[in-house]
Design a protein around this motif. Structure first.
Motif, PDB file in Angstrom:
ATOM      1  N   ASP A   1      -8.901 -37.436  12.128  1.00 11.50           N
ATOM      2  CA  ASP A   1      -8.807 -37.918  10.867  1.00 11.50           C
ATOM      3  C   ASP A   1      -7.831 -37.204   9.876  1.00 11.50           C
ATOM      4  O   ASP A   1      -7.837 -35.956  10.270  1.00 11.50           O
TER       5      ASP A   1
ATOM      6  N   THR B   1     -11.432 -33.824  -0.632  1.00  9.32           N
ATOM      7  CA  THR B   1     -12.412 -34.942  -0.083  1.00  9.32           C
ATOM      8  C   THR B   1     -13.527 -34.293   0.839  1.00  9.32           C
ATOM      9  O   THR B   1     -13.275 -33.223   1.222  1.00  9.32           O
ATOM     10  N   SER B   2     -14.346 -35.047   1.174  1.00  2.00           N
ATOM     11  CA  SER B   2     -15.484 -34.690   2.305  1.00  2.00           C
ATOM     12  C   SER B   2     -15.072 -35.833   3.519  1.00  2.00           C
ATOM     13  O   SER B   2     -14.960 -37.101   3.356  1.00  2.00           O
ATOM     14  N   LEU B   3     -15.521 -35.313   4.524  1.00  2.49           N
ATOM     15  CA  LEU B   3     -15.688 -36.352   5.846  1.00  2.49           C
ATOM     16  C   LEU B   3     -16.871 -35.922   6.579  1.00  2.49           C
ATOM     17  O   LEU B   3     -17.443 -34.708   6.684  1.00  2.49           O
TER      18      LEU B   3
ATOM     19  N   THR C   1     -21.162 -32.750   7.637  1.00  7.74           N
ATOM     20  CA  THR C   1     -19.935 -33.153   6.655  1.00  7.74           C
ATOM     21  C   THR C   1     -19.227 -31.808   6.366  1.00  7.74           C
ATOM     22  O   THR C   1     -19.821 -30.805   6.291  1.00  7.74           O
TER      23      THR C   1
ATOM     24  N   VAL D   1      -6.122 -31.382   7.177  1.00 11.46           N
ATOM     25  CA  VAL D   1      -6.499 -31.485   5.689  1.00 11.46           C
ATOM     26  C   VAL D   1      -4.950 -31.373   5.198  1.00 11.46           C
ATOM     27  O   VAL D   1      -4.522 -30.259   5.312  1.00 11.46           O
TER      28      VAL D   1
ATOM     29  N   CYS E   1      -7.011 -36.245   6.038  1.00 13.09           N
ATOM     30  CA  CYS E   1      -7.703 -36.244   4.815  1.00 13.09           C
ATOM     31  C   CYS E   1      -7.225 -35.347   3.856  1.00 13.09           C
ATOM     32  O   CYS E   1      -6.287 -34.439   4.107  1.00 13.09           O
ATOM     33  N   GLN E   2      -7.353 -35.720   2.674  1.00 10.83           N
ATOM     34  CA  GLN E   2      -6.546 -35.281   1.394  1.00 10.83           C
ATOM     35  C   GLN E   2      -7.569 -34.179   1.103  1.00 10.83           C
ATOM     36  O   GLN E   2      -8.625 -34.201   1.133  1.00 10.83           O
ATOM     37  N   ARG E   3      -6.929 -33.086   0.545  1.00 12.61           N
ATOM     38  CA  ARG E   3      -7.732 -31.759   0.122  1.00 12.61           C
ATOM     39  C   ARG E   3      -8.740 -32.418  -1.349  1.00 12.61           C
ATOM     40  O   ARG E   3      -8.463 -33.142  -1.865  1.00 12.61           O
TER      41      ARG E   3
ATOM     42  N   SER F   1      -8.614 -27.383   8.693  1.00 12.65           N
ATOM     43  CA  SER F   1      -8.176 -28.107   9.698  1.00 12.65           C
ATOM     44  C   SER F   1      -8.564 -27.638  10.796  1.00 12.65           C
ATOM     45  O   SER F   1      -8.288 -26.307  11.193  1.00 12.65           O
TER      46      SER F   1
ATOM     47  N   LEU G   1      -9.508 -32.708  12.907  1.00 14.94           N
ATOM     48  CA  LEU G   1      -9.258 -32.946  11.510  1.00 14.94           C
ATOM     49  C   LEU G   1      -8.299 -32.209  11.064  1.00 14.94           C
ATOM     50  O   LEU G   1      -7.858 -31.290  11.255  1.00 14.94           O
TER      51      LEU G   1
END
Lengths: 110, 115
Positions: free
Chosen positions: B11, B17-19, B79, B114, B13-15, B88, B112
């Protein structure tokens, strides 16, 4: 001293060569020892456990030296497919929580 | 050996946020572990997840940043909260126990990034 130390390499050897990796550990109470193999962009996979008496699996031989606190992995008749990172894994002693070494990179070339 | 799957496999993801990463095992296991592996580095244990109790975090990792669930013996989630580029990494779950004592089997990992 790091808990588990390995020479990161890379070890660059021709096909058919014999290569040996060492790994030292700092916790004298450790009881479980393993070698894992990790291919590029893949998860680690168990290669072999290391027993006190030493053990062999085909071209791979693992040995444990408790007095000096190191384990070794010997690969005979290297194949191109042996190219990977080899991770030394040692438990913390007292409970099975593994600590991974940084890994030794092996490149076998034609 | 255990068959372990992870979702998502990767994935971006933007700074901030949560995954949530899921780990599913094809049989019941006692202990599940979450690791992080940064480029060129070895695996760093984040926490041990045991069913029915709170996860045990390693030094440098806290529950607020890496909440973990372990609702049953075949499933766990990790998470990564309030992400930054430093998060990352590849996140791997592994299992030990049950039929697979004394060794660990790893999931394929979640890569991941980021931004």
């Amino acid at each position: 001293r790091k808990e588990v130390e390995q020479d990161p390499g890379p070890f660059n050897v021709p096909e058919g060569a014999t290569v040996a990796f060492n790994c030292t550990y700092s916790n004298s109470a450790s009881q479980s020892f393993f070698w894992y193999r990790q291919d590029c962009r893949k998860e680690p996979k168990l290669l072999m456990s290391v027993y006190s008496s030493g053990n062999e699996d085909g071209r791979f031989t693992a040995q444990l030296n408790r007095a000096s606190q190191y384990i070794s992995l010997l690969i005979r008749d290297s194949k191109l497919s042996d190219s990977a990172t080899y991770l030394c894994v040692v438990d913390r002693g007292g409970s099975y929580i593994p600590t991974f070494g940084r890994g030794t990179s092996l490149i076998v070339h034609p | 050996s255990a068959v372990i799957s992870q979702k998502p496999s990767r994935d971006i993801c933007q700074r901030g946020t949560s995954l949530t990463i899921q780990c599913q095992v094809d049989s019941q296991v006692t202990m599940m572990f979450w690791y992080r592996q940064q480029p060129g580095q070895s695996l760093t244990l984040i926490a041990t997840a045991n069913q029915g109790s709170e996860a045990t975090y390693e030094s440098g990792f806290v529950i607020d940043k890496f909440p973990i669930s372990r609702p049953n013996l075949t499933f766990s989630t990790l998470t990564v909260s309030n992400m930054s580029p430093e998060d990352s990494s590849i996140y791997l779950c592994s299992v030990e126990g049950g039929s697979f004592t004394d060794t660990q089997y790893f999931g394929p990992g979640t890569r991941l990034t980021v931004l």
